[in-house]
Design a protein around this motif. Sequence first.
Motif, PDB file in Angstrom:
ATOM      1  N   VAL A 129      -2.401  -0.611 -11.870  1.00 21.69           N
ATOM      2  CA  VAL A 129      -3.683  -0.410 -11.200  1.00 21.69           C
ATOM      3  C   VAL A 129      -4.173   1.007 -11.494  1.00 21.69           C
ATOM      4  O   VAL A 129      -3.397   1.890 -11.896  1.00 21.69           O
ATOM      5  CB  VAL A 129      -3.567  -0.625  -9.675  1.00 21.69           C
ATOM      6  N   ASP A 152      -7.553   5.186  -8.527  1.00 19.19           N
ATOM      7  CA  ASP A 152      -8.314   5.148  -7.281  1.00 19.19           C
ATOM      8  C   ASP A 152      -7.891   4.002  -6.374  1.00 19.19           C
ATOM      9  O   ASP A 152      -8.512   3.753  -5.341  1.00 19.19           O
ATOM     10  CB  ASP A 152      -9.808   5.035  -7.586  1.00 19.19           C
ATOM     11  N   LYS A 153      -6.829   3.306  -6.736  1.00 22.20           N
ATOM     12  CA  LYS A 153      -6.384   2.158  -5.951  1.00 22.20           C
ATOM     13  C   LYS A 153      -4.991   2.416  -5.403  1.00 22.20           C
ATOM     14  O   LYS A 153      -4.061   2.747  -6.154  1.00 22.20           O
ATOM     15  CB  LYS A 153      -6.386   0.896  -6.817  1.00 22.20           C
ATOM     16  N   THR A 154      -4.833   2.270  -4.084  1.00 22.28           N
ATOM     17  CA  THR A 154      -3.523   2.471  -3.449  1.00 22.28           C
ATOM     18  C   THR A 154      -3.150   1.287  -2.554  1.00 22.28           C
ATOM     19  O   THR A 154      -2.360   1.429  -1.622  1.00 22.28           O
ATOM     20  CB  THR A 154      -3.528   3.761  -2.608  1.00 22.28           C
ATOM     21  N   ASP A 155      -3.725   0.139  -2.858  1.00 18.02           N
ATOM     22  CA  ASP A 155      -3.447  -1.080  -2.081  1.00 18.02           C
ATOM     23  C   ASP A 155      -3.690  -2.267  -3.008  1.00 18.02           C
ATOM     24  O   ASP A 155      -4.740  -2.346  -3.656  1.00 18.02           O
ATOM     25  CB  ASP A 155      -4.371  -1.156  -0.866  1.00 18.02           C
ATOM     26  N   THR A 156      -2.733  -3.158  -3.094  1.00 15.22           N
ATOM     27  CA  THR A 156      -2.915  -4.317  -3.969  1.00 15.22           C
ATOM     28  C   THR A 156      -2.156  -5.514  -3.414  1.00 15.22           C
ATOM     29  O   THR A 156      -1.261  -5.364  -2.562  1.00 15.22           O
ATOM     30  CB  THR A 156      -2.442  -4.012  -5.400  1.00 15.22           C
ATOM     31  N   GLU A 215      -1.753   8.110  -1.822  1.00 18.58           N
ATOM     32  CA  GLU A 215      -2.240   8.598  -3.110  1.00 18.58           C
ATOM     33  C   GLU A 215      -1.386   9.766  -3.600  1.00 18.58           C
ATOM     34  O   GLU A 215      -0.979  10.630  -2.814  1.00 18.58           O
ATOM     35  CB  GLU A 215      -3.696   9.042  -2.973  1.00 18.58           C
ATOM     36  N   ARG A 238       0.849  -1.192   0.000  1.00 12.09           N
ATOM     37  CA  ARG A 238       0.000   0.000   0.000  1.00 12.09           C
ATOM     38  C   ARG A 238       0.884   1.241   0.000  1.00 12.09           C
ATOM     39  O   ARG A 238       2.030   1.211   0.448  1.00 12.09           O
ATOM     40  CB  ARG A 238      -0.936  -0.004   1.200  1.00 12.09           C
TER      41      ARG A 238
END
Length: 260
Positions: free
Chosen positions: A44, A47-51, A17, A14
């Motif tokens: 990604v 709008d995504k900050t965790d994968t 942003e 993570r």
Amino acid sequence: MDVYDEQTTTMRVRWEEVKDATGYILRYDAINATQPTVEQEVRVGRDKTDTQLVRLLPNTAYGISVLALHGESASKPLSDQGVTLPLPPAGQLRVRDVTHSTMNLDWDAAPGPVEKYLITYKPENGEARELEVGGDVTNKDLDNLISQTEYSLAVTPIYDDAGPGQPMMGDAITGRNGSFADHADTMEHCSRDHARLPFPCSVDVVPAPKNLQFSDVTQTSFRATWEHGAPDVALYRIGWKKVGEDDFQYVSKNHLCRNS
């Protein structure tokens, strides 16, 4: 940037942003892998900050970089490292119901999503054989084994993502009840695997016939009956000799008694 929730084949990443970013690129590569690897890349949305990173090697350090995208341009990387956990230790392998040509293997279910188990069994001074069973199986019969022979055994869990796990090891010796010498004055018998070999058979001795009985005795003949010593006997060879003599006479190979 934070690397967390490290498991045997996965870990999560993570980050904060980045203003006006249109997306992110994650690049990761094994640092101390024991097998060849190539750098992987994941993209990604903004709008995504965790994968989650998946299909990683167990007990391996990974270098990870995150780059913010602004259209086709990428920022300088933000880098960190994560280490996957080692595979859990193997359970126990138990060997049961050993006979002259069979044995039963029973083992502890390996933790995690096991795809299959690889069973390896090798006779002393022989070649190893392998078979596979499903990941939900924890019991398997081995048959057509060589009598009175020590077998080295291994059951290895195979994971879809992580490959082979820690093997569960064991060994056992197939049994033998009786021998040719014990019943040389009545008959010789061979297992199905060696029915076509010249007599007498030198390996894979099976349990001797039981309860030998004689009937219909005349001056020149008599009838012999017996019970099977094992269900996998293919045929019997019958021999006889006169009391005080050493040499046996045998039924012709073309007239061997089959197990029926």
